[in-house]
Design an enzyme around this catalytic site. Structure first.
Site: not given
Lengths: 179, 542
Positions: B177-178, B261, B263, B311, B458
């Site tokens: 879709s994107s 990244h 993204e 990351h 987290r």
């Protein structure tokens, strides 16, 4: 601009962009071998050669001591017993040593298992040579079979001075189901 | 605020055009529509709905973390919530909202009658809906929704129950879709501009979307590839990431962040574009440094491809790798700094007024900069070992997403709602929404910096008692923030129904017609606009 021209222009652009998309999908998969090649060239990641090293004679450095630690673990609680008979060994670079590991199949069925080695610190991995290891191939165990398996290794005397301890960790994976 | 109604006769002739007809009647209009404004509206409503769905998941998270100990949900479900909150917000709310803005505004900003590929446009919207529904359905499956974090790291993600293949196919659908949306945007910008609209005269929103669209087609396929490998590892005995078969789980992290990244910049670059559109109008000055903004955006996009391993500083990279990714990451601060400087310089000595869109935009500049600075802290590899996987990073990326992307989406909605609906929104409630949001978002996320520095990890449902006070404050901020967003929902519905009743002019904001083509057409924007290209274009935005 007339409509046909525009449609043609759009079609050409879309085709090119779709080609980019397909190429990038392929690139994602191409990263897999690229990453392995990079690790092989640089010896990063603590990945250890999956084949036996040739038995080369090194000059033995008796003045230097390196501690080698042996750790064993099981993946996803594989139904096995797995331990190292030596927990820790102080070695001289250049000299060959043999240590024994014991693994046992705790089930009543035949088992195929693969041990995966990891060396830390990762940058020391390329100086740690194994000429014999049960991790080079998959191991088959009969029901309830236990056996002792040797690992023969040498620490290359070129090991940089800052490394005083090397840890060799094995994880056994139960591969029976995927056979 | 709004100035005298400016007449622009040449654009009032849309009804003479032979293509001109109104929308279809009834529900079918929304299903089969190929009109860029209808599809934009669909995207925006869908994104708003998902904003509340993802927000409710965040409320579950903050409620559970209100006090130490397990209060409301099982740890497995808690982890599903963190995972689904992120996936819904990224792929269901922020990205579709910007695609919706692109659909509405890009044709109107470049003087085009519609998007280049209208039928594909419709398809990409409905594929998005299918993808998100598929993702949401995993919540009700045996074993629960994916709970391994939005990054879907193996081997943990491979322990997902029945939901795994559904989650992966949903990622495929969202990706297709994107990608279709991105191809459409590129084709529109390249082939549909009014003859007078040269590339270096395009509004920055159009520029940033053009660059974002290229990022999308470059990295979404890589992500599709990565999740396909997860699928074959799980069901077809491949060993891409399975150590037993000679694979390596760290490989997944490399592939994922090669996508991941860029993204995160896909979510921030259009944000920059909207900010660069709104600030000059309310500062009543041309944008400072137009071309440097374009080059800065392009540089950020380029850099996003070569910094991914920041990351994963803690996976055991060699020192050379750590240093390279550290310095490359720090470089990003330069073009980003150029942008922040330009926005500030645009406001410098401007005749500023502070309507809701401008308030949100100014707070974006301030709070995004704070999020950027914590990013700079984390780019320092040795420090990152302390920050990694703690609430410090949660605070960092929420500062760059909530008071940045989300605030700018709010600003965009307030800014263009009068053009879309022909009605003025309620300024008092808009400002109340702003002040409640800006105060509560800081109560929500600022304490998370302290928690992270003190070592709170987290993605955990329970925590040590020393973290209790700041977590409670953070949760209170979260509840206020969540509740304040209902005001936004009210404002949107109220404006559609007639708002203040005030008649809005074509340009809505004082002298806005000098800043963008969209302000030269009537309010509300007619169903078809620019069926003949405009002959002159405003230049105040460059």
């Amino acid at each position: 601009m007339n409509t046909d021209d525009l449609q043609q222009k759009n079609a050409r652009l879309v085709r090119n962009l779709v080609l980019v998309v397909v190429a990038m999908f392929g690139f994602g998969f191409a990263l897999v071998p690229l990453y392995d090649v990079l690790c092989d060239i640089t010896g990063l990641n603590g990945k250890v050669a999956a084949t036996a090293a040739k038995e080369v004679v090194y000059p033995i450095d008796n003045s230097r001591e390196v501690t080698v630690e042996f750790i064993t673990s099981l993946n996803e609680s594989a139904p096995m017993l797995f331990r190292s008979e030596t927990k820790k060994l102080i070695v001289h670079p250049g000299e060959y040593y043999t240590v024994n590991f014991y693994a046992e199949n705790l089930t009543d069925k035949p088992m195929v298992a693969q041990a995966i080695p990891s060396i830390s610190p990762g940058l020391a991995a390329e100086y740690f040579k194994k000429t014999e290891c049960f991790c080079f191939t998959e191991q088959t165990f009969k029901p309830r079979e236990g056996r002792t398996m040797p690992v023969r290794f040498v620490v290359n005397p070129d090991l940089p001075k800052q490394y005083k301890t090397i840890t060799l960790a094995y994880t056994f994976f139960d591969n029976t189901k995927t056979q | 605020m709004s100035a005298v109604i400016a007449e622009h006769d040449e654009h009032d002739e849309h009804h003479h055009d032979d293509h001109a007809h109104g929308p279809d009647k009834g529900l079918l209009r929304w299903i089969v529509t190929t009109n860029h404004k209808d599809i934009g509206t669909l995207y925006l409503f869908f994104a708003l709905a998902m904003f509340f769905v993802g927000g409710s998941m965040a409320m579950v998270i903050r409620a559970e973390l209100f006090e130490p100990g397990l209060q409301f949900v099982e740890p497995q479900f808690f982890n599903s919530m963190t995972t689904m909150h992120a996936l819904v917000m990224v792929f269901g709310a922020v990205m579709p909202a910007f695609v919706g803005l692109a659909n509405w505004m890009i044709p109107m900003m470049i003087g085009a009658p519609d998007m280049a590929l209208p039928r594909m446009n419709n398809m990409s919207f409905w594929m998005l809906v299918a993808g998100v529904l598929l993702l949401a359905s995993t919540l009700f499956m045996e074993g629960g929704a994916p709970a391994a974090g939005w990054t879907l790291y193996p081997p943990l993600v491979l322990q997902t129950g029945k939901a795994l293949p559904f989650a992966i196919f949903s990622v495929h659908l969202l990706g297709i879709s994107s990608i279709m949306g991105a191809i459409n945007i590129i084709a529109t910008i390249f082939n549909m501009r009014a003859p007078a609209m040269t590339l270096m005269k395009m509004p920055l929103f159009v520029w940033t979307w053009l660059i974002t669209a290229f990022l999308l087609i470059a990295v979404m396929p890589v992500f599709a590839g990565a999740v396909t490998m997860l699928l074959t590892d799980k069901f077809y005995n491949t060993s891409f990431f399975d150590a037993a078969g000679g694979g390596d789980p760290v490989l997944y992290q490399h592939i994922f962040w090669f996508f991941g990244h860029p993204e995160v910049y896909i979510m921030i670059l259009p944000t920059f574009g909207v900010a660069s559109t709104i600030i000059p109008v309310f500062a009543r000055k041309p944008l400072f440094g137009y071309s440097s903004m374009v080059y800065a955006t392009a540089s950020i996009a380029f850099l996003s491809f070569i910094v991914w391993a920041h990351h994963m500083f803690t996976v055991g990279m060699p020192i050379a790798g750590e240093l390279y990714f550290m310095y490359a990451t720090m470089l990003i601060a330069i073009p980003t700094g150029v942008k922040v400087f330009n926005w500030t310089a645009t406001m410098w000595k401007g005749a500023m007024t502070f309507e809701t869109p401008m308030l949100f935009s100014i707070s974006f500049v301030v709070l995004f900069t704070m999020g950027g600075f914590t990013g700079l802290m984390m780019s320092i590899a040795p420090s990152d070992f302390q920050y990694h996987d703690t609430y410090f990073i949660v605070a960092h990326f929420h500062y760059t997403l909530v008071p940045a992307s989300i605030f700018i989406l709010m600003a965009a909605a307030y800014y263009w709602l009068p053009k879309w609906t022909g009605h003025m929104y309620n300024e008092k409630i808009g400002q109340l929404h702003f002040w409640l949001s800006v105060v509560s978002v800081n109560i929500l996320f600022f304490p998370q910096h302290f928690l992270g520095l003190a070592g709170m990890p987290r993605r955990i449902p329970d925590y040590a008692v020393q973290f209790a006070d700041w977590n409670m404050i953070s949760s209170i901020g979260g509840f206020i923030f969540g509740a304040s967003q209902l005001l936004f929902l009210y404002v949107v519905i109220d404006t559609i129904k007639g708002g203040t009743g005030e008649k809005v002019s074509d340009e809505v904001w004082e002298d806005a017609h000098k800043h963008g083509l969209e302000w030269t057409i009537p309010s509300p924007a007619p169903y078809h606009t620019f069926t003949t290209p405009p002959t002159s274009i405003p230049t105040e935005h460059i």
